[in-house]
Every structure is written in C-alpha cells, then in structure tokens.
Design a protein around this motif. Structure first.
Motif, PDB file in Angstrom:
ATOM      1  N   LEU A   1      12.993 -11.184   0.144  1.00 16.74           N
ATOM      2  CA  LEU A   1      12.059 -10.146   0.580  1.00 16.74           C
ATOM      3  C   LEU A   1      10.797 -10.159  -0.277  1.00 16.74           C
ATOM      4  CD1 LEU A   1      14.299  -7.027   1.343  1.00 16.74           C
ATOM      5  CD2 LEU A   1      12.908  -8.354   2.954  1.00 16.74           C
ATOM      6  N   GLY A   2      10.976 -10.330  -1.586  1.00 23.71           N
ATOM      7  CA  GLY A   2       9.818 -10.379  -2.477  1.00 23.71           C
ATOM      8  C   GLY A   2       8.865 -11.499  -2.111  1.00 23.71           C
ATOM      9  N   VAL A   3       9.413 -12.678  -1.787  1.00 21.84           N
ATOM     10  CA  VAL A   3       8.577 -13.808  -1.399  1.00 21.84           C
ATOM     11  C   VAL A   3       7.836 -13.501  -0.100  1.00 21.84           C
ATOM     12  CG1 VAL A   3       8.608 -16.218  -0.651  1.00 21.84           C
ATOM     13  CG2 VAL A   3      10.004 -15.490  -2.597  1.00 21.84           C
ATOM     14  N   ILE A   4       8.529 -12.890   0.864  1.00 22.05           N
ATOM     15  CA  ILE A   4       7.897 -12.556   2.135  1.00 22.05           C
ATOM     16  C   ILE A   4       6.758 -11.560   1.934  1.00 22.05           C
ATOM     17  CG2 ILE A   4       8.249 -11.471   4.388  1.00 22.05           C
ATOM     18  CD1 ILE A   4       9.419 -14.280   4.109  1.00 22.05           C
ATOM     19  N   PHE A   5       7.004 -10.514   1.158  1.00 23.86           N
ATOM     20  CA  PHE A   5       5.955  -9.528   0.889  1.00 23.86           C
ATOM     21  C   PHE A   5       4.764 -10.172   0.183  1.00 23.86           C
ATOM     22  CE2 PHE A   5       9.472  -6.191   0.947  1.00 23.86           C
ATOM     23  CZ  PHE A   5       9.088  -5.707   2.189  1.00 23.86           C
ATOM     24  N   ALA A   6       5.035 -11.093  -0.736  1.00 26.02           N
ATOM     25  CA  ALA A   6       3.951 -11.758  -1.462  1.00 26.02           C
ATOM     26  C   ALA A   6       3.095 -12.600  -0.519  1.00 26.02           C
ATOM     27  CB  ALA A   6       4.529 -12.625  -2.579  1.00 26.02           C
ATOM     28  N   VAL A   7       3.745 -13.304   0.392  1.00 18.71           N
ATOM     29  CA  VAL A   7       3.008 -14.126   1.354  1.00 18.71           C
ATOM     30  C   VAL A   7       2.145 -13.246   2.247  1.00 18.71           C
ATOM     31  CG1 VAL A   7       3.251 -15.653   3.347  1.00 18.71           C
ATOM     32  CG2 VAL A   7       4.663 -16.020   1.322  1.00 18.71           C
ATOM     33  N   VAL A   8       2.711 -12.117   2.708  1.00 20.09           N
ATOM     34  CA  VAL A   8       1.949 -11.197   3.556  1.00 20.09           C
ATOM     35  C   VAL A   8       0.730 -10.670   2.806  1.00 20.09           C
ATOM     36  CG1 VAL A   8       2.011  -8.972   4.743  1.00 20.09           C
ATOM     37  CG2 VAL A   8       3.940 -10.549   4.950  1.00 20.09           C
ATOM     38  N   ALA A   9       0.931 -10.286   1.535  1.00 23.10           N
ATOM     39  CA  ALA A   9      -0.190  -9.780   0.743  1.00 23.10           C
ATOM     40  C   ALA A   9      -1.255 -10.852   0.550  1.00 23.10           C
ATOM     41  CB  ALA A   9       0.318  -9.284  -0.613  1.00 23.10           C
ATOM     42  N   ALA A  10      -0.828 -12.089   0.320  1.00 22.48           N
ATOM     43  CA  ALA A  10      -1.781 -13.173   0.076  1.00 22.48           C
ATOM     44  C   ALA A  10      -2.590 -13.516   1.319  1.00 22.48           C
ATOM     45  CB  ALA A  10      -1.037 -14.411  -0.419  1.00 22.48           C
ATOM     46  N   THR A  11      -1.997 -13.354   2.494  1.00 14.03           N
ATOM     47  CA  THR A  11      -2.722 -13.654   3.725  1.00 14.03           C
ATOM     48  C   THR A  11      -3.720 -12.571   4.084  1.00 14.03           C
ATOM     49  OG1 THR A  11      -0.958 -12.646   5.044  1.00 14.03           O
ATOM     50  CG2 THR A  11      -0.834 -15.031   4.672  1.00 14.03           C
ATOM     51  N   GLY A  12      -3.584 -11.377   3.481  1.00 15.90           N
ATOM     52  CA  GLY A  12      -4.549 -10.309   3.722  1.00 15.90           C
ATOM     53  C   GLY A  12      -4.151  -9.315   4.779  1.00 15.90           C
ATOM     54  N   TYR A  13      -3.001  -9.458   5.382  1.00 16.68           N
ATOM     55  CA  TYR A  13      -2.553  -8.522   6.409  1.00 16.68           C
ATOM     56  C   TYR A  13      -1.694  -7.422   5.773  1.00 16.68           C
ATOM     57  CZ  TYR A  13      -4.085 -11.869   9.921  1.00 16.68           C
ATOM     58  OH  TYR A  13      -4.846 -12.708  10.690  1.00 16.68           O
TER      59      TYR A  13
ATOM     60  N   ARG B   1      -1.978  -5.280   3.383  1.00 17.34           N
ATOM     61  CA  ARG B   1      -1.791  -5.479   1.949  1.00 17.34           C
ATOM     62  C   ARG B   1      -1.132  -4.289   1.272  1.00 17.34           C
ATOM     63  NH1 ARG B   1      -7.468  -8.402   0.567  1.00 17.34           N
ATOM     64  NH2 ARG B   1      -6.758 -10.551   0.734  1.00 17.34           N
ATOM     65  N   ALA B   2      -1.543  -3.083   1.641  1.00 14.51           N
ATOM     66  CA  ALA B   2      -0.976  -1.904   0.992  1.00 14.51           C
ATOM     67  C   ALA B   2       0.533  -1.836   1.210  1.00 14.51           C
ATOM     68  CB  ALA B   2      -1.656  -0.636   1.508  1.00 14.51           C
ATOM     69  N   LEU B   3       0.962  -2.067   2.437  1.00 12.26           N
ATOM     70  CA  LEU B   3       2.393  -2.052   2.729  1.00 12.26           C
ATOM     71  C   LEU B   3       3.111  -3.199   2.019  1.00 12.26           C
ATOM     72  CD1 LEU B   3       2.385  -1.168   6.538  1.00 12.26           C
ATOM     73  CD2 LEU B   3       3.019   0.318   4.622  1.00 12.26           C
ATOM     74  N   ALA B   4       2.452  -4.342   1.922  1.00 13.77           N
ATOM     75  CA  ALA B   4       3.051  -5.485   1.234  1.00 13.77           C
ATOM     76  C   ALA B   4       3.228  -5.186  -0.253  1.00 13.77           C
ATOM     77  CB  ALA B   4       2.197  -6.728   1.430  1.00 13.77           C
ATOM     78  N   PHE B   5       2.225  -4.575  -0.872  1.00 12.75           N
ATOM     79  CA  PHE B   5       2.341  -4.201  -2.286  1.00 12.75           C
ATOM     80  C   PHE B   5       3.449  -3.173  -2.491  1.00 12.75           C
ATOM     81  CE2 PHE B   5      -2.275  -5.552  -2.906  1.00 12.75           C
ATOM     82  CZ  PHE B   5      -1.911  -6.718  -3.563  1.00 12.75           C
ATOM     83  N   LEU B   6       3.567  -2.235  -1.558  1.00 11.94           N
ATOM     84  CA  LEU B   6       4.634  -1.244  -1.650  1.00 11.94           C
ATOM     85  C   LEU B   6       5.995  -1.924  -1.585  1.00 11.94           C
ATOM     86  CD1 LEU B   6       5.429   1.741  -1.777  1.00 11.94           C
ATOM     87  CD2 LEU B   6       5.300   1.805   0.720  1.00 11.94           C
ATOM     88  N   GLY B   7       6.138  -2.894  -0.683  1.00 10.60           N
ATOM     89  CA  GLY B   7       7.388  -3.645  -0.598  1.00 10.60           C
ATOM     90  C   GLY B   7       7.664  -4.447  -1.852  1.00 10.60           C
ATOM     91  N   LEU B   8       6.623  -5.052  -2.417  1.00 13.69           N
ATOM     92  CA  LEU B   8       6.776  -5.810  -3.660  1.00 13.69           C
ATOM     93  C   LEU B   8       7.224  -4.916  -4.807  1.00 13.69           C
ATOM     94  CD1 LEU B   8       3.664  -8.147  -3.467  1.00 13.69           C
ATOM     95  CD2 LEU B   8       6.036  -8.891  -3.641  1.00 13.69           C
TER      96      LEU B   8
END
Length: 274
Positions: A62-74, A76-83
């Motif tokens: 899950l951490g890797v998935i959230f990191a990829v989502v954050a890096a792609t720019g989509y 981001r706030a939700l991705a950081f929350l997941g991370l």
C-alpha cells in the motif's frame, strides 16, 4: 521498498521482533482493562486488524502504491494521508527498528504535507494555486525545530567534546554507519575539525532564526542548511533524515528566487515550484 525487503526478518512471524507477539501482548492488556476504541489512540496502527506476514507485506505494498500516486500528481493530499497512515502503522509494529528520530520526522512531515498538497483531483487541477500558508508555516517550523534542536541537544548533553569543539575528531569513527569518505575525513587535522564544528553550530543555532527573515536571509539559511546536510550525507548514513531536511529547506526559497537561479539569462520563467 527498503522496508519491504527486510520486513519479514525484522518483524515477521519468524523475525527478530515479531509484530504478532507484540500485538498479542498488548491485546491481552487491552482486554484486561476493558479498553475499546481508545486502543487506536493508545497504539495507532492498522495492526489491530492483522499482523501476519501477509498483512505486513500488504502494508508495504500500500505504501508503494500511495507513493506512486503522489509522484504522478493525482490526488496528492489523499496519497500523503495514505502514506502517513501506512507508515504510522508499520512504525508502531516495528518497535525499536522504526522508532528513530528520522521515523518521527518522516511521519510529521508527511502529515503536514497532507494539508500543503492541493485537495483536488488530477495533475492540472491545482496548477498555479498557492499552497496553504499555515501548512507551509508549520513545515518551516518543523525545519526550524529539526536544525535548532540538533544544535541545542549537543550542548545540553553535557558532553565536554561538544563544548570544546573537539567532537568531530571522534564522530566519524563512532557514528552508527560510516560512509566511504568517513575514514579520510576522520584524519583531517584537529584545527579543521574544530573549524567544522564551529561552522556546524553556526548553521544549527544561528541560521534557523532566518526562516522568518526577509527573502535574502532565508536564501542564506537555505544555502547553509544544504551545505550541512550534503556534508553529513557524504560522511555518514542516516537513512532519509538528511534528504527530508533538504526537502524542507526548499520551502525557504520562493519562486522568484528559483527563477533567477535556474532559468537561462534573459528568459522569463514559465513554471512554478508548486
């Protein structure tokens, strides 16, 4: 990814500090005291739902998935929350292995990044939109605390080598993970070690006050912080601590300054750091 490669050996069912045994012991005490939902406040981890090897691997996945989502720019706030939630859960289960200062710094920086990032969907949705001023201020305050307290704790430790500015004569051979350059720097003359120690205290105790100063002084603080963190990276291994400090220092430099530093002469900037 780094933790994922080690997680079974560290906290797996047959690891050094099995997360399942740790949570079983905590669970017994929770049941004895009749603690309900408050258990998530006392021990904030998704490990309450499962601590088997598959659950640990799932947390890293899950951490890797959230990191990829954050890096792609989509999103981001939700991705950081997941991370943040994922790493918080794993850091609790990791016990001594994930209880260092850099783990705490990563958690606090990621949590604040949730509010710094745009709460919009898609890469272009928030383009050109200024970030939250109070979220940026809290991250700059975090940078101040990281640097300033690093200097204070050395002097407050009572170690006479810091007070005499001789600590760097021993630091490079006694740090946890010396780097390839550590041996060479260790053999510098004593006067150079003392000079580096004075410079380090000037950066850690003096420059943090410039984070709320006019832009030119903030730029000076950024340069000083960068030089210090790069020097530490070159002579030792403190995982992602120095990389995080460097990222936080980027907040001190505004877009106009980046444009002057990075664009070719005579060209107008067509981008923003945000």
């Amino acid at each position: 990814l780094s933790l994922w490669a080690q997680i079974e050996g560290l906290m797996g069912s047959r690891g050094i500090l099995p997360a399942s045994e740790f949570m079983a012991q905590v669970g017994e005490r929770v049941e004895e005291r009749g603690i309900g939902w408050d258990r998530y406040r006392l021990l904030p981890t998704l490990g309450w739902w499962g601590t088997g090897d598959r659950a640990l691997h799932g947390g890293c996945f899950l951490g890797v998935i959230f990191a990829v989502v954050a890096a792609t720019g989509y999103a981001r706030a939700l991705a950081f929350l997941g991370l943040w939630l994922t790493y918080l859960s794993l850091s609790v289960l990791g016990q001594e292995f994930l209880s260092f200062q850099w783990d705490t710094l990563l958690l606090e920086a990621t949590f604040l990044a949730v509010f710094l990032a745009p709460w919009r969907w898609g890469r272009q949705a928030a383009r050109g939109e200024a970030p939250s001023r109070w979220a940026r201020g809290l991250l700059v305050w975090l940078l101040f605390r990281v640097l300033f307290e690093s200097g204070v704790v050395k002097l407050a430790s009572g170690d006479p080598t810091w007070q005499a500015m001789t600590a760097l004569e021993y630091h490079y051979e006694t740090q946890p993970l010396p780097g390839p350059l550590s041996w060479h720097v260790h053999h510098w003359p004593s006067w150079l070690h003392r000079a580096c120690c004075v410079a380090m205290f000037a950066i850690e105790l003096g420059l943090p006050w410039f984070v709320v100063a006019p832009q030119r002084l903030r730029n000076l603080a950024f340069v000083g912080f960068t030089v210090l963190q790069v020097a530490i990276l070159a002579t030792g291994n403190y995982t992602f601590f120095n990389a995080l400090a460097l990222l936080l220092a980027l907040l001190l430099v505004d877009d106009a300054t980046w444009a002057r530093w990075l664009r070719p002469s005579g060209r107008e900037p067509g981008w923003s750091i945000w």
